[in-house]
Design a protein around this motif. Structure first.
Motif, PDB file in Angstrom:
ATOM      1  N   LEU A  12      30.105  35.673  37.393  1.00 20.48           N
ATOM      2  CA  LEU A  12      30.106  35.963  38.823  1.00 20.48           C
ATOM      3  C   LEU A  12      31.175  35.096  39.465  1.00 20.48           C
ATOM      4  O   LEU A  12      31.087  33.864  39.422  1.00 20.48           O
ATOM      5  CB  LEU A  12      28.741  35.673  39.451  1.00 20.48           C
ATOM      6  CG  LEU A  12      28.683  35.761  40.982  1.00 20.48           C
ATOM      7  CD1 LEU A  12      29.137  37.125  41.498  1.00 20.48           C
ATOM      8  CD2 LEU A  12      27.290  35.424  41.484  1.00 20.48           C
ATOM      9  N   LEU A  13      32.173  35.731  40.047  1.00 22.07           N
ATOM     10  CA  LEU A  13      33.275  35.051  40.712  1.00 22.07           C
ATOM     11  C   LEU A  13      33.058  35.130  42.219  1.00 22.07           C
ATOM     12  O   LEU A  13      32.990  36.215  42.783  1.00 22.07           O
ATOM     13  CB  LEU A  13      34.600  35.721  40.332  1.00 22.07           C
ATOM     14  CG  LEU A  13      35.838  35.300  41.113  1.00 22.07           C
ATOM     15  CD1 LEU A  13      36.142  33.823  40.910  1.00 22.07           C
ATOM     16  CD2 LEU A  13      37.033  36.164  40.705  1.00 22.07           C
ATOM     17  N   VAL A  14      32.912  33.963  42.860  1.00 22.84           N
ATOM     18  CA  VAL A  14      32.742  33.902  44.312  1.00 22.84           C
ATOM     19  C   VAL A  14      33.965  33.196  44.885  1.00 22.84           C
ATOM     20  O   VAL A  14      34.157  31.990  44.685  1.00 22.84           O
ATOM     21  CB  VAL A  14      31.448  33.161  44.716  1.00 22.84           C
ATOM     22  CG1 VAL A  14      31.270  33.185  46.232  1.00 22.84           C
ATOM     23  CG2 VAL A  14      30.239  33.765  44.017  1.00 22.84           C
ATOM     24  N   GLU A  15      34.816  33.963  45.559  1.00 28.61           N
ATOM     25  CA  GLU A  15      36.090  33.449  46.094  1.00 28.61           C
ATOM     26  C   GLU A  15      36.439  34.269  47.330  1.00 28.61           C
ATOM     27  O   GLU A  15      36.452  35.499  47.272  1.00 28.61           O
ATOM     28  CB  GLU A  15      37.185  33.570  45.025  1.00 28.61           C
ATOM     29  CG  GLU A  15      38.598  33.315  45.491  1.00 28.61           C
ATOM     30  CD  GLU A  15      38.808  31.940  46.096  1.00 28.61           C
ATOM     31  OE1 GLU A  15      39.191  31.873  47.286  1.00 28.61           O
ATOM     32  OE2 GLU A  15      38.604  30.932  45.396  1.00 28.61           O
ATOM     33  N   ASP A  16      36.713  33.588  48.449  1.00 23.64           N
ATOM     34  CA  ASP A  16      36.999  34.303  49.692  1.00 23.64           C
ATOM     35  C   ASP A  16      38.460  34.706  49.854  1.00 23.64           C
ATOM     36  O   ASP A  16      38.771  35.511  50.717  1.00 23.64           O
ATOM     37  CB  ASP A  16      36.522  33.490  50.902  1.00 23.64           C
ATOM     38  CG  ASP A  16      37.216  32.142  51.022  1.00 23.64           C
ATOM     39  OD1 ASP A  16      37.407  31.475  49.983  1.00 23.64           O
ATOM     40  OD2 ASP A  16      37.547  31.736  52.144  1.00 23.64           O
ATOM     41  N   GLU A  22      41.352  38.444  42.923  1.00 26.61           N
ATOM     42  CA  GLU A  22      41.879  39.509  42.072  1.00 26.61           C
ATOM     43  C   GLU A  22      42.553  38.948  40.824  1.00 26.61           C
ATOM     44  O   GLU A  22      42.333  39.434  39.703  1.00 26.61           O
ATOM     45  CB  GLU A  22      42.865  40.365  42.871  1.00 26.61           C
ATOM     46  CG  GLU A  22      43.386  41.565  42.118  1.00 26.61           C
ATOM     47  CD  GLU A  22      42.334  42.638  41.860  1.00 26.61           C
ATOM     48  OE1 GLU A  22      42.505  43.401  40.890  1.00 26.61           O
ATOM     49  OE2 GLU A  22      41.341  42.712  42.603  1.00 26.61           O
ATOM     50  N   LEU A  23      43.377  37.899  40.994  1.00 31.26           N
ATOM     51  CA  LEU A  23      44.074  37.297  39.853  1.00 31.26           C
ATOM     52  C   LEU A  23      43.094  36.711  38.839  1.00 31.26           C
ATOM     53  O   LEU A  23      43.235  36.907  37.631  1.00 31.26           O
ATOM     54  CB  LEU A  23      45.035  36.204  40.328  1.00 31.26           C
ATOM     55  CG  LEU A  23      46.295  36.669  41.051  1.00 31.26           C
ATOM     56  CD1 LEU A  23      47.024  35.481  41.675  1.00 31.26           C
ATOM     57  CD2 LEU A  23      47.209  37.430  40.104  1.00 31.26           C
ATOM     58  N   VAL A  24      42.109  35.978  39.330  1.00 25.12           N
ATOM     59  CA  VAL A  24      41.122  35.361  38.443  1.00 25.12           C
ATOM     60  C   VAL A  24      40.298  36.439  37.743  1.00 25.12           C
ATOM     61  O   VAL A  24      40.047  36.365  36.535  1.00 25.12           O
ATOM     62  CB  VAL A  24      40.224  34.374  39.218  1.00 25.12           C
ATOM     63  CG1 VAL A  24      39.037  33.921  38.366  1.00 25.12           C
ATOM     64  CG2 VAL A  24      41.035  33.165  39.670  1.00 25.12           C
ATOM     65  N   MET A  25      39.898  37.466  38.499  1.00 21.58           N
ATOM     66  CA  MET A  25      39.100  38.536  37.916  1.00 21.58           C
ATOM     67  C   MET A  25      39.867  39.245  36.800  1.00 21.58           C
ATOM     68  O   MET A  25      39.326  39.447  35.709  1.00 21.58           O
ATOM     69  CB  MET A  25      38.695  39.544  39.002  1.00 21.58           C
ATOM     70  CG  MET A  25      37.717  40.584  38.488  1.00 21.58           C
ATOM     71  SD  MET A  25      37.041  41.604  39.797  1.00 21.58           S
ATOM     72  CE  MET A  25      38.435  42.669  40.102  1.00 21.58           C
ATOM     73  N   GLU A  26      41.117  39.589  37.050  1.00 22.47           N
ATOM     74  CA  GLU A  26      41.928  40.262  36.027  1.00 22.47           C
ATOM     75  C   GLU A  26      42.117  39.370  34.800  1.00 22.47           C
ATOM     76  O   GLU A  26      42.040  39.838  33.666  1.00 22.47           O
ATOM     77  CB  GLU A  26      43.280  40.676  36.599  1.00 22.47           C
ATOM     78  CG  GLU A  26      43.195  41.838  37.555  1.00 22.47           C
ATOM     79  CD  GLU A  26      44.539  42.209  38.162  1.00 22.47           C
ATOM     80  OE1 GLU A  26      45.574  41.610  37.799  1.00 22.47           O
ATOM     81  OE2 GLU A  26      44.544  43.105  39.025  1.00 22.47           O
ATOM     82  N   ASN A  27      42.356  38.090  35.048  1.00 24.62           N
ATOM     83  CA  ASN A  27      42.550  37.137  33.951  1.00 24.62           C
ATOM     84  C   ASN A  27      41.314  37.086  33.052  1.00 24.62           C
ATOM     85  O   ASN A  27      41.418  37.131  31.823  1.00 24.62           O
ATOM     86  CB  ASN A  27      42.876  35.760  34.537  1.00 24.62           C
ATOM     87  CG  ASN A  27      42.987  34.676  33.496  1.00 24.62           C
ATOM     88  OD1 ASN A  27      41.994  34.056  33.133  1.00 24.62           O
ATOM     89  ND2 ASN A  27      44.196  34.435  33.023  1.00 24.62           N
ATOM     90  N   SER A  34      33.030  40.217  31.349  1.00 23.97           N
ATOM     91  CA  SER A  34      32.588  41.170  32.355  1.00 23.97           C
ATOM     92  C   SER A  34      32.471  40.374  33.659  1.00 23.97           C
ATOM     93  O   SER A  34      31.760  39.367  33.705  1.00 23.97           O
ATOM     94  CB  SER A  34      31.233  41.754  31.953  1.00 23.97           C
ATOM     95  OG  SER A  34      30.773  42.637  32.944  1.00 23.97           O
ATOM     96  N   VAL A  35      33.196  40.795  34.695  1.00 20.29           N
ATOM     97  CA  VAL A  35      33.282  39.998  35.919  1.00 20.29           C
ATOM     98  C   VAL A  35      32.727  40.763  37.116  1.00 20.29           C
ATOM     99  O   VAL A  35      33.088  41.908  37.354  1.00 20.29           O
ATOM    100  CB  VAL A  35      34.749  39.577  36.210  1.00 20.29           C
ATOM    101  CG1 VAL A  35      34.822  38.690  37.452  1.00 20.29           C
ATOM    102  CG2 VAL A  35      35.352  38.870  35.004  1.00 20.29           C
TER     103      VAL A  35
END
Length: 126
Positions: A12-16, A22-27, A34-35
């Motif tokens: 779970l990525l929590v970033e405002d 987007e960059l972290v999720m794609e990475n 699974s993000v």
């Protein structure tokens, strides 16, 4: 792509900040994770309260509503086995005492996206 784990870990990525999110999720997706993403702490907590499998919380500390410390605290209360990594673009400060033993690390922004999958793997115990 992770080949040793038939079921990818769920992050779970929590970033405002939309671009960083987007960059972290794609990475992480490219590394086989699974993000799930949330743009603020409230949305992150909503996901943590759901039945969605989450193995690791990766959260910014400074968020527009509730901060990452609170997201982590709630996450650990709801899911005691949850692994936690926090991120901040501000000067490092000490973690609240209640979180010190529960947070794998605090990433200082900007951090290298190249090393992020290894950091996540280490937090997950791999």
């Amino acid at each position: 792509m992770q080949t040793d784990n038939p079921s990818p870990a769920h992050v779970l990525l929590v970033e405002d900040e939309p671009l960083l999110r987007e960059l972290v999720m794609e990475n992480l997706q490219d590394a086989g994770y699974s993000v799930f993403e949330a743009g603020d702490g409230t949305a992150g907590v909503d996901i943590l309260r759901s039945d969605t499998r989450i193995d690791l919380l990766l959260s910014d500390i400074k968020l527009p509503d509730i901060d990452g410390y609170e997201v982590a605290r709630i996450g650990k209360k709801l899911r005691p086995d949850l692994k936690v990594i926090l991120m901040t673009g501000y000067a490092p400060s000490s973690l609240p005492a209640v979180l010190q033993a529960q947070v794998h690390c605090v990433l200082q922004k900007p951090f290298s996206l190249n090393t992020l999958p290894d950091t996540v793997a280490a937090a997950l115990g791999g």
